[in-house]
Write an enzyme that holds these catalytic residues in place. Structure first.
Site, PDB file in Angstrom:
ATOM      1  N   ARG A 269       0.846  -1.186   0.000  1.00  0.00           N
ATOM      2  CA  ARG A 269       0.000   0.000   0.000  1.00  0.00           C
ATOM      3  C   ARG A 269       0.895   1.255   0.000  1.00  0.00           C
ATOM      4  O   ARG A 269       0.991   1.975  -0.974  1.00  0.00           O
ATOM      5  CB  ARG A 269      -0.926  -0.024   1.247  1.00  0.00           C
ATOM      6  CG  ARG A 269      -2.109   0.917   1.194  1.00  0.00           C
ATOM      7  CD  ARG A 269      -1.792   2.347   1.515  1.00  0.00           C
ATOM      8  NE  ARG A 269      -1.240   2.534   2.849  1.00  0.00           N
ATOM      9  CZ  ARG A 269      -0.701   3.669   3.259  1.00  0.00           C
ATOM     10  NH1 ARG A 269      -0.648   4.713   2.463  1.00  0.00           N
ATOM     11  NH2 ARG A 269      -0.194   3.775   4.471  1.00  0.00           N
ATOM     12  N   ASP A 270       1.626   1.451   1.075  1.00  0.00           N
ATOM     13  CA  ASP A 270       2.421   2.671   1.246  1.00  0.00           C
ATOM     14  C   ASP A 270       3.546   2.752   0.210  1.00  0.00           C
ATOM     15  O   ASP A 270       3.930   3.838  -0.218  1.00  0.00           O
ATOM     16  CB  ASP A 270       3.016   2.683   2.666  1.00  0.00           C
ATOM     17  CG  ASP A 270       3.250   4.081   3.189  1.00  0.00           C
ATOM     18  OD1 ASP A 270       3.125   5.032   2.400  1.00  0.00           O
ATOM     19  OD2 ASP A 270       3.569   4.225   4.377  1.00  0.00           O
TER      20      ASP A 270
ATOM     21  N   HIS B 189       4.520   3.616  12.967  1.00  0.00           N
ATOM     22  CA  HIS B 189       4.818   3.598  11.539  1.00  0.00           C
ATOM     23  C   HIS B 189       5.860   4.685  11.275  1.00  0.00           C
ATOM     24  O   HIS B 189       5.536   5.865  11.224  1.00  0.00           O
ATOM     25  CB  HIS B 189       3.492   3.873  10.805  1.00  0.00           C
ATOM     26  CG  HIS B 189       3.577   4.009   9.324  1.00  0.00           C
ATOM     27  ND1 HIS B 189       2.885   3.183   8.478  1.00  0.00           N
ATOM     28  CD2 HIS B 189       4.229   4.895   8.524  1.00  0.00           C
ATOM     29  CE1 HIS B 189       3.109   3.551   7.218  1.00  0.00           C
ATOM     30  NE2 HIS B 189       3.919   4.593   7.230  1.00  0.00           N
TER      31      HIS B 189
ATOM     32  N   HIS C 292       9.121   6.344   9.070  1.00  0.00           N
ATOM     33  CA  HIS C 292       9.779   6.410   7.759  1.00  0.00           C
ATOM     34  C   HIS C 292      11.259   6.707   7.987  1.00  0.00           C
ATOM     35  O   HIS C 292      11.631   7.345   8.964  1.00  0.00           O
ATOM     36  CB  HIS C 292       9.152   7.506   6.897  1.00  0.00           C
ATOM     37  CG  HIS C 292       7.891   7.067   6.202  1.00  0.00           C
ATOM     38  ND1 HIS C 292       7.651   7.276   4.876  1.00  0.00           N
ATOM     39  CD2 HIS C 292       6.803   6.410   6.672  1.00  0.00           C
ATOM     40  CE1 HIS C 292       6.470   6.787   4.543  1.00  0.00           C
ATOM     41  NE2 HIS C 292       5.923   6.259   5.617  1.00  0.00           N
TER      42      HIS C 292
ATOM     43  N   CYS D 111       9.063   9.887  -0.147  1.00  0.00           N
ATOM     44  CA  CYS D 111       8.475  11.094   0.395  1.00  0.00           C
ATOM     45  C   CYS D 111       8.025  11.924  -0.798  1.00  0.00           C
ATOM     46  O   CYS D 111       8.844  12.306  -1.628  1.00  0.00           O
ATOM     47  CB  CYS D 111       9.520  11.844   1.226  1.00  0.00           C
ATOM     48  SG  CYS D 111       8.919  13.409   1.828  1.00  0.00           S
TER      49      CYS D 111
ATOM     50  N   ASN E 258       9.530   3.992   3.847  1.00  0.00           N
ATOM     51  CA  ASN E 258       9.243   3.367   5.137  1.00  0.00           C
ATOM     52  C   ASN E 258      10.474   2.661   5.692  1.00  0.00           C
ATOM     53  O   ASN E 258      11.399   2.316   4.957  1.00  0.00           O
ATOM     54  CB  ASN E 258       8.162   2.294   4.946  1.00  0.00           C
ATOM     55  CG  ASN E 258       6.836   2.905   4.579  1.00  0.00           C
ATOM     56  OD1 ASN E 258       6.027   3.192   5.426  1.00  0.00           O
ATOM     57  ND2 ASN E 258       6.630   3.144   3.303  1.00  0.00           N
TER      58      ASN E 258
HETATM   59 ZN    ZN Z   1       3.994   5.649   5.485  1.00  0.00          ZN
END
Ligand code: ZN
Length: 310
Positions: free
Chosen positions: A15-16, A207, A209, A240, A249
């Protein structure tokens, strides 16, 4: 330090990470990668998001991806939903968990979801109802908790206000997100301490990064405080949006490697995980930031060189 004995890791790369990829990753490839990750022992996933295909074309196959995942007992497959429509689609597609997204700063929420924090929170009431009718759990995911790229430091009161509203809806699990890698250990200590003290029954996932290189440092800081749920992405996928080239991440293999070296149980096969990371790197067609996937574990030995450089 009072480290937990076992740590749960939620894989968010599909997803991310994938959402940052410009080239559409074929649905079959996404499914293949997620299923390979399932075989490493990973149980928690944020597998996709049910967003407008115009906003994020990469996620337009969310329902098909979900249908293709090998599910087994104990797995929790979640999907991010930014609005009521997304919640309905996610429920219809059979997710185990919907993830309600809101930012801790007003400008980030407006730029990300195109509405005020209050607007998002009001929508959550209906979304939580949809989930409860479908027998799906709900998790709250709060972005830019440790710093906002538009507003700078984010008062912890903003986070409190959101957590309070979520708790009132019966939400018992939240993720605190460091969306653009602005967290540092003192900020992690202050913010996490404040939230955990105020909401003792709340399940809090973190979570981070690695945008500024402090991803695992922040994880280590939180581990020492007793936190035991972390989100990461395979190969360190992601990025980013404001800083082209910046890393994404915390990387799942690097995270699992650190846990193993600390003697903490993850239930994940690191060697297999490294294999999947290399496959993901091949898929996206560029070097990923993961480090253990390049160098191997510390005791993966090499044959001696005749002329070592150092
Ligand atoms: Zn994230």
């Amino acid at each position: 330090m009072n480290l937990p004995k076992t740590v749960r890791i939620r894989e968010v790369g599909p997803r991310d990470g994938f959402q940052m990829e410009r080239e559409f990753i074929p649905t079959a490839t996404k499914i293949e990668i997620i299923n390979a990750l399932v075989r490493t022992g990973l149980c928690l996933f944020e597998a996709t998001s049910f967003v407008s295909p115009r906003a994020i074309p990469q996620m337009r196959d969310a329902a098909q991806v979900l249908a293709g995942i090998d599910r087994h007992e104990g797995m929790e497959v979640g999907a991010l939903v930014p609005n009521i429509r997304g919640a309905e689609n996610a429920a219809a597609a059979g997710v185990d968990e919907i993830v309600l997204l809101v930012s801790a700063s007003e400008s980030h929420n407006r730029s990300n979801i195109n509405q005020s924090i209050e607007g998002s929170l009001r929508g959550f009431e209906t979304m939580a109802e949809i989930a409860s009718e479908a027998g799906i759990t709900v998790r709250g995911s709060i972005s830019v908790v440790f710093g906002c790229p538009f507003e700078g430091n984010v008062p912890v009161e903003n986070v409190d206000r959101i957590v309070e509203r979520m708790a009132a809806l019966g939400i018992t699990a939240v993720t605190l997100g460091d969306t653009t890698g602005m967290a540092t250990p003192p900020i992690v200590r202050r913010v996490c301490r404040s939230v955990m003290d105020k909401y003792p029954g709340l399940e809090i996932g973190l979570h981070f990064h690695n945008t500024r290189g402090l991803g695992l440092v922040n994880v280590y800081e939180a581990l020492g405080m007793g936190f035991d749920i972390f989100e990461s992405s395979i190969g360190g996928l992601g990025g980013c949006p404001f800083a082209p080239g910046a890393t994404g991440n915390v990387c799942t293999e690097d995270l699992v490697y650190m846990m193993e070296e600390l003697g903490l149980e993850t239930g994940i096969d690191l060697v297999e995980l490294i294999r999947v990371a290399k496959k993901v790197e091949e898929t996206v067609g560029r070097e990923l930031p993961g480090q253990v996937m390049k160098s191997g574990r510390r005791l993966d030995l090499y044959p001696p060189l005749l002329n070592p450089l150092i």
